[in-house]
Design a protein around this motif. Sequence first.
Motif, short mmCIF file in Angstrom:
data_model
loop_
_atom_site.label_atom_id
_atom_site.label_comp_id
_atom_site.label_asym_id
_atom_site.label_seq_id
_atom_site.Cartn_x
_atom_site.Cartn_y
_atom_site.Cartn_z
N VAL A 54 12.46 0.38 -13.23
CA VAL A 54 11.84 1.26 -12.96
C VAL A 54 9.85 1.15 -12.85
CG1 VAL A 54 9.95 3.22 -14.89
CG2 VAL A 54 12.63 2.66 -14.85
N HIS A 55 10.16 -0.43 -13.56
CA HIS A 55 8.82 -1.20 -12.53
C HIS A 55 8.43 -0.84 -11.14
CE1 HIS A 55 7.81 -3.60 -16.23
NE2 HIS A 55 8.21 -3.10 -16.93
N LYS A 56 8.87 -0.87 -10.02
CA LYS A 56 9.22 -1.13 -9.09
C LYS A 56 9.51 0.58 -8.99
CE LYS A 56 12.64 -4.92 -8.16
NZ LYS A 56 14.18 -6.17 -7.61
N LEU A 57 10.09 1.10 -8.84
CA LEU A 57 9.78 2.77 -8.36
C LEU A 57 8.10 3.26 -9.05
CD1 LEU A 57 10.96 4.87 -7.43
CD2 LEU A 57 11.90 5.82 -9.45
N ALA A 58 7.94 3.13 -10.27
CA ALA A 58 6.41 3.09 -10.77
C ALA A 58 5.74 2.80 -10.06
CB ALA A 58 6.75 3.02 -11.78
N GLU A 59 5.67 0.93 -9.64
CA GLU A 59 4.81 0.83 -8.78
C GLU A 59 4.69 0.71 -7.09
OE1 GLU A 59 3.71 -4.31 -7.12
OE2 GLU A 59 5.26 -3.50 -8.13
N LYS A 60 5.69 1.64 -6.73
CA LYS A 60 5.56 1.73 -5.39
C LYS A 60 5.17 3.54 -5.84
CE LYS A 60 9.14 3.06 -1.32
NZ LYS A 60 8.20 5.11 -1.85
N THR A 61 5.73 4.01 -6.23
CA THR A 61 4.99 5.64 -6.63
C THR A 61 3.61 5.42 -6.84
OG1 THR A 61 7.27 6.17 -7.69
CG2 THR A 61 5.42 8.13 -8.35
N PHE A 62 2.74 4.96 -7.32
CA PHE A 62 2.27 4.92 -8.13
C PHE A 62 0.75 4.49 -6.62
CE2 PHE A 62 3.15 5.28 -11.99
CZ PHE A 62 2.71 7.05 -12.44
N LYS A 63 1.51 3.34 -6.04
CA LYS A 63 0.75 2.29 -5.29
C LYS A 63 0.51 3.29 -3.99
CE LYS A 63 0.92 -1.96 -5.59
NZ LYS A 63 1.07 -3.45 -5.84
N ASP A 64 1.97 4.31 -3.47
CA ASP A 64 1.46 5.68 -2.45
C ASP A 64 0.57 6.42 -3.29
OD1 ASP A 64 4.42 4.17 -1.76
OD2 ASP A 64 5.19 5.58 -2.04
N LEU A 65 0.89 7.24 -4.30
CA LEU A 65 -0.25 7.76 -4.39
C LEU A 65 -1.73 7.55 -4.06
CD1 LEU A 65 -1.59 10.26 -5.89
CD2 LEU A 65 -0.71 9.39 -7.95
N GLN A 66 -1.89 5.75 -4.12
CA GLN A 66 -2.90 5.52 -4.37
C GLN A 66 -3.40 4.81 -2.74
OE1 GLN A 66 -3.38 1.26 -4.39
NE2 GLN A 66 -4.73 0.55 -6.30
N ARG A 67 -2.60 4.92 -1.84
CA ARG A 67 -2.71 4.65 -0.90
C ARG A 67 -3.20 6.34 -0.66
NH1 ARG A 67 1.39 0.67 -0.31
NH2 ARG A 67 3.35 2.52 -0.36
N GLY A 68 -3.01 7.59 -0.80
CA GLY A 68 -2.86 9.10 -0.88
C GLY A 68 -4.20 9.23 -1.07
N LEU A 69 -4.79 8.22 -2.26
CA LEU A 69 -5.82 8.57 -2.43
C LEU A 69 -7.02 7.65 -1.40
CD1 LEU A 69 -5.56 8.70 -6.75
CD2 LEU A 69 -5.91 10.25 -5.31
N ILE A 70 -6.70 7.23 -1.48
CA ILE A 70 -7.56 5.56 -0.90
C ILE A 70 -7.79 6.84 0.75
CG2 ILE A 70 -7.73 3.90 0.69
CD1 ILE A 70 -6.20 2.35 -1.69
N ALA A 71 -7.08 7.02 1.27
CA ALA A 71 -7.27 7.90 2.49
C ALA A 71 -8.25 8.97 2.23
CB ALA A 71 -6.05 8.11 3.12
#
Length: 234
Positions: A54-71
């Motif tokens: 769950v830690h890994k999945l949450a990190e990936k999910t929110f980092k993907d979201l973060q990348r989208g927000l940064i873009a």
Amino acid sequence: AYHAYVKIAEAAATTREEIDAAVQTAVVALTETSDGIVAVRSRKEEVDKSKDEVHKLAEKTFKDLQRGLIARMKVVQGDAQTARDRKHGLLDGQETDLDTAKERLENGLELTNSMLESASEMELLQSKSLLTGGLKIAAAHAVPLTPRAGPLVRFVEGAELVAFRGKIAMFGRISGSDTNPEACTADGDGLAEVMVGAEYTFTVRTVDYEGVARTTGGDGVSLMLTHVGGGGGS
């Protein structure tokens, strides 16, 4: 009084049998208890592994979201730069025109004051039209004195972003479900056979590992369809 007598050997044999039976029961219970300890420890390891996943999945999910927000942030910043450049283009041109008008006024005033200080009366009479006309033209430069662009480059969040920001706290949740899949049952239409394009309704009844019905909801239920053949598709 009547007394029943049992020989010591017979009583001892019976007692031994009872003790042996109790020993056998205890041995079985010990084995089951040991197996239970192994199962509990194994389950704890599974829980830890699940948590790590769950830690890994949450990190990936929110980092993907973060990348989208940064873009998106960079796009908005680029738009801000474009707005700034447009305003600067207007203001730069206006500043150049005002500098030119200022220079002409300064030159005209300098020439006029110089003539007033050193020219003879005849020279003043002769240059009057030139001086006054030049000053009038310089003064009537018609360049706007108020800046041609507004001062602000604003960031407008928009309803979508406001709503998105308000929902961030609800993004994702942890389900510590104790539903026992092996003890769950289902009944209704479509459990044994279904037809493509038809709608079926069935109910899944979930219980926990202690056999208690779960009524709070929120459990993930997986559905698997098996294609037996006929009609094509899968």
